[in-house]
Design an enzyme around this catalytic site. Structure first.
Site, short mmCIF file in Angstrom:
data_model
loop_
_atom_site.label_atom_id
_atom_site.label_comp_id
_atom_site.label_asym_id
_atom_site.label_seq_id
_atom_site.Cartn_x
_atom_site.Cartn_y
_atom_site.Cartn_z
CG ASP A 31 -2.15 0.86 1.07
OD1 ASP A 31 -3.26 0.30 1.13
OD2 ASP A 31 -2.01 2.09 0.84
CG LEU A 33 0.85 3.87 3.95
CD1 LEU A 33 1.87 4.27 5.03
CD2 LEU A 33 -0.22 2.97 4.57
CG PHE A 81 -8.71 -4.86 -1.50
CD1 PHE A 81 -10.09 -4.97 -1.55
CD2 PHE A 81 -8.00 -5.84 -0.83
CE1 PHE A 81 -10.74 -6.04 -0.96
CE2 PHE A 81 -8.64 -6.91 -0.23
CZ PHE A 81 -10.01 -7.01 -0.29
CE LYS A 85 -12.85 4.52 -0.37
NZ LYS A 85 -13.40 3.79 0.74
CB SER A 125 -17.79 -1.19 -8.19
OG SER A 125 -18.84 -0.34 -7.82
CB THR A 127 -20.19 1.69 -9.99
OG1 THR A 127 -20.45 2.94 -10.59
CG2 THR A 127 -18.84 1.20 -10.44
CE1 TYR A 150 -13.58 3.26 -8.00
CE2 TYR A 150 -15.97 3.29 -8.20
CZ TYR A 150 -14.82 2.72 -7.70
OH TYR A 150 -14.90 1.59 -6.92
CE LYS A 154 -12.92 -0.35 -8.73
NZ LYS A 154 -11.70 -0.98 -8.21
CG ASN A 198 -18.53 12.43 -1.91
OD1 ASN A 198 -19.25 13.43 -1.96
ND2 ASN A 198 -17.29 12.41 -2.35
NE ARG A 295 -24.84 11.42 -4.36
CZ ARG A 295 -24.18 10.60 -3.54
NH1 ARG A 295 -23.43 11.10 -2.56
NH2 ARG A 295 -24.27 9.30 -3.66
P1 NAD Z 1 -9.60 2.42 0.47
O1 NAD Z 1 -9.24 3.72 -0.15
O2 NAD Z 1 -9.91 2.41 1.92
O3 NAD Z 1 -8.43 1.36 0.20
C1 NAD Z 1 -7.64 1.37 -0.96
C2 NAD Z 1 -6.19 1.32 -0.55
O4 NAD Z 1 -5.37 1.31 -1.72
C3 NAD Z 1 -5.76 2.52 0.28
O5 NAD Z 1 -5.15 2.07 1.47
C4 NAD Z 1 -4.76 3.27 -0.61
O6 NAD Z 1 -3.74 3.88 0.13
C5 NAD Z 1 -4.25 2.15 -1.51
N1 NAD Z 1 -3.79 2.58 -2.84
C6 NAD Z 1 -4.47 3.31 -3.75
N2 NAD Z 1 -3.72 3.47 -4.86
C7 NAD Z 1 -2.56 2.81 -4.66
C8 NAD Z 1 -1.38 2.61 -5.44
N3 NAD Z 1 -1.25 3.14 -6.66
N4 NAD Z 1 -0.36 1.88 -4.92
C9 NAD Z 1 -0.46 1.33 -3.67
N5 NAD Z 1 -1.55 1.51 -2.89
C10 NAD Z 1 -2.58 2.23 -3.37
O7 NAD Z 1 -10.80 1.81 -0.38
P2 NAD Z 1 -11.78 0.60 -0.04
O8 NAD Z 1 -13.11 1.16 0.26
O9 NAD Z 1 -11.15 -0.33 0.88
O10 NAD Z 1 -11.89 -0.04 -1.50
C11 NAD Z 1 -11.06 -1.13 -1.89
C12 NAD Z 1 -11.38 -1.50 -3.32
O11 NAD Z 1 -12.77 -1.81 -3.43
C13 NAD Z 1 -11.12 -0.39 -4.34
O12 NAD Z 1 -10.64 -0.99 -5.53
C14 NAD Z 1 -12.51 0.18 -4.57
O13 NAD Z 1 -12.62 0.77 -5.85
C15 NAD Z 1 -13.36 -1.06 -4.47
N6 NAD Z 1 -14.76 -0.77 -4.11
C16 NAD Z 1 -15.03 -0.05 -2.98
C17 NAD Z 1 -16.36 0.22 -2.65
C18 NAD Z 1 -16.70 1.05 -1.44
O14 NAD Z 1 -17.82 1.57 -1.38
N7 NAD Z 1 -15.81 1.20 -0.45
C19 NAD Z 1 -17.39 -0.28 -3.46
C20 NAD Z 1 -17.08 -1.03 -4.59
C21 NAD Z 1 -15.75 -1.27 -4.91
C1 WQD Z 2 -26.04 5.88 -0.97
C2 WQD Z 2 -27.38 6.57 -0.95
C3 WQD Z 2 -27.35 8.78 -1.87
C4 WQD Z 2 -24.80 10.66 1.09
C5 WQD Z 2 -21.10 4.80 -4.25
C6 WQD Z 2 -20.29 4.84 -5.52
C7 WQD Z 2 -20.31 3.52 -6.21
C8 WQD Z 2 -19.88 2.40 -5.26
C9 WQD Z 2 -20.71 2.40 -4.04
C10 WQD Z 2 -17.50 2.06 -5.33
C11 WQD Z 2 -27.69 7.34 -2.24
C12 WQD Z 2 -27.69 8.84 -0.42
C13 WQD Z 2 -25.56 9.72 0.40
C14 WQD Z 2 -25.47 11.75 1.72
C15 WQD Z 2 -27.58 10.87 0.95
N1 WQD Z 2 -18.53 2.57 -4.81
N2 WQD Z 2 -26.91 9.83 0.33
N3 WQD Z 2 -26.83 11.81 1.63
O1 WQD Z 2 -24.09 6.45 -4.46
O2 WQD Z 2 -24.68 4.04 -4.02
O3 WQD Z 2 -22.43 4.60 -4.61
O4 WQD Z 2 -20.66 3.71 -3.44
O5 WQD Z 2 -17.41 1.34 -6.28
O6 WQD Z 2 -19.45 3.59 -7.30
O7 WQD Z 2 -20.85 5.83 -6.38
O8 WQD Z 2 -23.29 5.29 -2.34
O9 WQD Z 2 -23.13 5.96 0.02
O10 WQD Z 2 -22.78 7.71 -1.77
O11 WQD Z 2 -25.05 6.81 -1.39
O12 WQD Z 2 -28.79 11.00 0.89
O13 WQD Z 2 -24.84 12.63 2.32
O14 WQD Z 2 -27.36 7.56 0.10
O15 WQD Z 2 -28.08 9.74 -2.60
O16 WQD Z 2 -29.05 7.23 -2.49
P1 WQD Z 2 -23.71 5.15 -3.91
P2 WQD Z 2 -23.47 6.48 -1.31
#
Ligand code: NAD
Ligand code: WQD
Length: 339
Positions: A31, A33, A81, A85, A125, A127, A150, A154, A198, A295
């Site tokens: 990582d 960081l 991971f 994001k 995701s 998404t 973003y 994916k 967000n 939004r």
């Molecule tokens: P996070 O930001 O907490 O973790 C990602 C980690 O990757 C971080 O610790 C960051 O420092 C590290 N990182 C980023 N770019 C790097 C690089 N170039 N080299 C080395 N380290 C790097 O995010 P998370 O929520 O744990 O998400 C993990 C994965 O899951 C991501 O790929 C994200 O897109 C995917 N994902 C997350 C969500 C969500 O809502 N959290 C939803 C769907 C998919």
């Molecule tokens: C959830 C719901 C908002 C904040 C995101 C990424 C998506 C994926 C998952 C990574 C929605 C509502 C939110 C607030 C609100 N991540 N909301 N007030 O939009 O489903 O997706 O996370 O891959 O790519 O876009 O998640 O948690 O932002 O929103 O009313 O202050 O909560 O409108 O309906 P979302 P979220």
């Protein structure tokens, strides 16, 4: 089995490392960081009793990545991971997102080919589905044009992995997460959003703790039972457990295809208001919120068809929405105590 976990100090990565260690796997984290803290390593050790190996560098650096693989030539599989994001940030800085998320994946796949590492689990995701025409979203539901750079990283990453697996000995499981929330039951690890969140769950807990004056509920005039948008929230520990099953499926060679895709959700959709009510119920707090305009770019409703993950992976999300919101709140309280 030694498993490389990229992004392992991040939110989902750290919970996955704990579950891997619980199953006896040795973990090495890479990582840079950029979105996590070095303290997470000690926090993982507080839970599991074992501090994972750790290397800090940027996976977009091809030389560093190649040197890492040469040095650690006993890695059996990878869970990737590491990525940026934040959807909104990706709209403002698309090249930063394409470079970080795609170049790091390419460097890892190259490292796998050069060092005969066959197996990779990739964080995709929900998404990629956009607003599906039919719900629940199945793995074969058509992918929509990505709504953000973003989301596009994916989609492209899934294609890069599939294309690479055609000509190289690469086996992959692509996991499409729905909305991960919550924290480890110990409240020792959890989500650490940088700046103003967000996402809904950290915004709720930060409002309740007094860091934000009120939550803005983005729209209550959607075509849903209470008018607020619907998502499939999944507890991060359930999600983490699915990664252990996925990586073992790869290394044991029990998959049916070289590239398999699984939805990771609960299969249940909850509205924004239902999440707020669950939070109020489990925390005993009254949440300050105001209804605002929709939004831009938000999906109305999405939830997962989990049949394939349930039957093929033998995995099922177990935790309830109340367990998600209560663990998120416990984590926010623990963070407040540290300051
Ligand atoms: P996070 O930001 O907490 O973790 C990602 C980690 O990757 C971080 O610790 C960051 O420092 C590290 N990182 C980023 N770019 C790097 C690089 N170039 N080299 C080395 N380290 C790097 O995010 P998370 O929520 O744990 O998400 C993990 C994965 O899951 C991501 O790929 C994200 O897109 C995917 N994902 C997350 C969500 C969500 O809502 N959290 C939803 C769907 C998919
Ligand atoms: C959830 C719901 C908002 C904040 C995101 C990424 C998506 C994926 C998952 C990574 C929605 C509502 C939110 C607030 C609100 N991540 N909301 N007030 O939009 O489903 O997706 O996370 O891959 O790519 O876009 O998640 O948690 O932002 O929103 O009313 O202050 O909560 O409108 O309906 P979302 P979220």
């Amino acid at each position: 089995m030694k498993i490389l976990v990229t992004g392992g100090t991040g939110y989902i990565g750290s919970h996955t490392v704990v579950e891997l260690q619980a199953k006896g796997h040795e973990v090495i984290i890479v990582d840079n960081l950029s979105n996590s803290s070095i303290d997470v390593l000690d926090n993982i050790a507080k839970i599991s009793g074992k501090k994972p190996l750790f290397e800090k560098f940027d996976l977009t650096d091809p030389e560093m990545t190649a040197a890492f693989f040469k040095l650690h030539n006993d890695i059996k599989a990878i869970i990737h991971f590491a990525a940026f994001k934040a959807v909104g940030e990706s709209v403002d800085y698309p090249l930063m997102y394409y470079r970080n998320n795609l170049v790091s994946l390419i460097n890892i796949l190259q490292g796998m080919i050069d060092n005969n590492i066959r197996d990779i689990v990739f964080s995709s995701s929900c998404t990629v589905y956009g607003q599906p025409e039919q719900l629940p979203a199945r793995e074969d539901t058509p992918i929509q044009k990505a709504a953000s750079p973003y989301g596009n990283t994916k989609q492209i990453s899934e294609e890069i992995i599939s294309d690479t697996s055609m000509n190289a000995n690469i086996h992959a499981i692509l996991l499409r997460y729905f909305n991960p929330i919550g924290a480890h039951e110990t409240a020792i690890i959890g989500e650490l959003p940088l700046g103003v969140p967000n996402c809904l769950m950290p915004y709720i807990t930060q409002t309740a703790i007094g860091k934000r004056p009120f939550l803005r509920v983005w729209g209550d005039d959607y075509d849903t039972p209470d008018g607020t948008a619907i998502r499939d929230y999944i507890h991060v520990v359930d999600l983490a457990k699915a990664h252990v099953i996925a990586v073992e499926r790869l290394t044991e060679g029990t998959g049916k295809k070289n590239v398999e895709i699984f939805n990771l959700g609960t299969g249940n959709g909850f509205s924004v208001m239902e999440v707020i009510k669950s939070f109020e119920r489990t925390s005993g707090m009254k949440l300050n919120y105001e209804i605002k305009e929709r939004r831009a770019g938000d999906i109305v409703k999405v939830w997962a068809d989990t049949e394939f993950a349930n039957t093929e992976l033998g995995w099922k999300a177990e935790k309830t929405l109340d367990e998600m919101t209560s663990s998120a709140w416990k984590w926010e309280l623990a963070l407040a105590k540290k300051k």
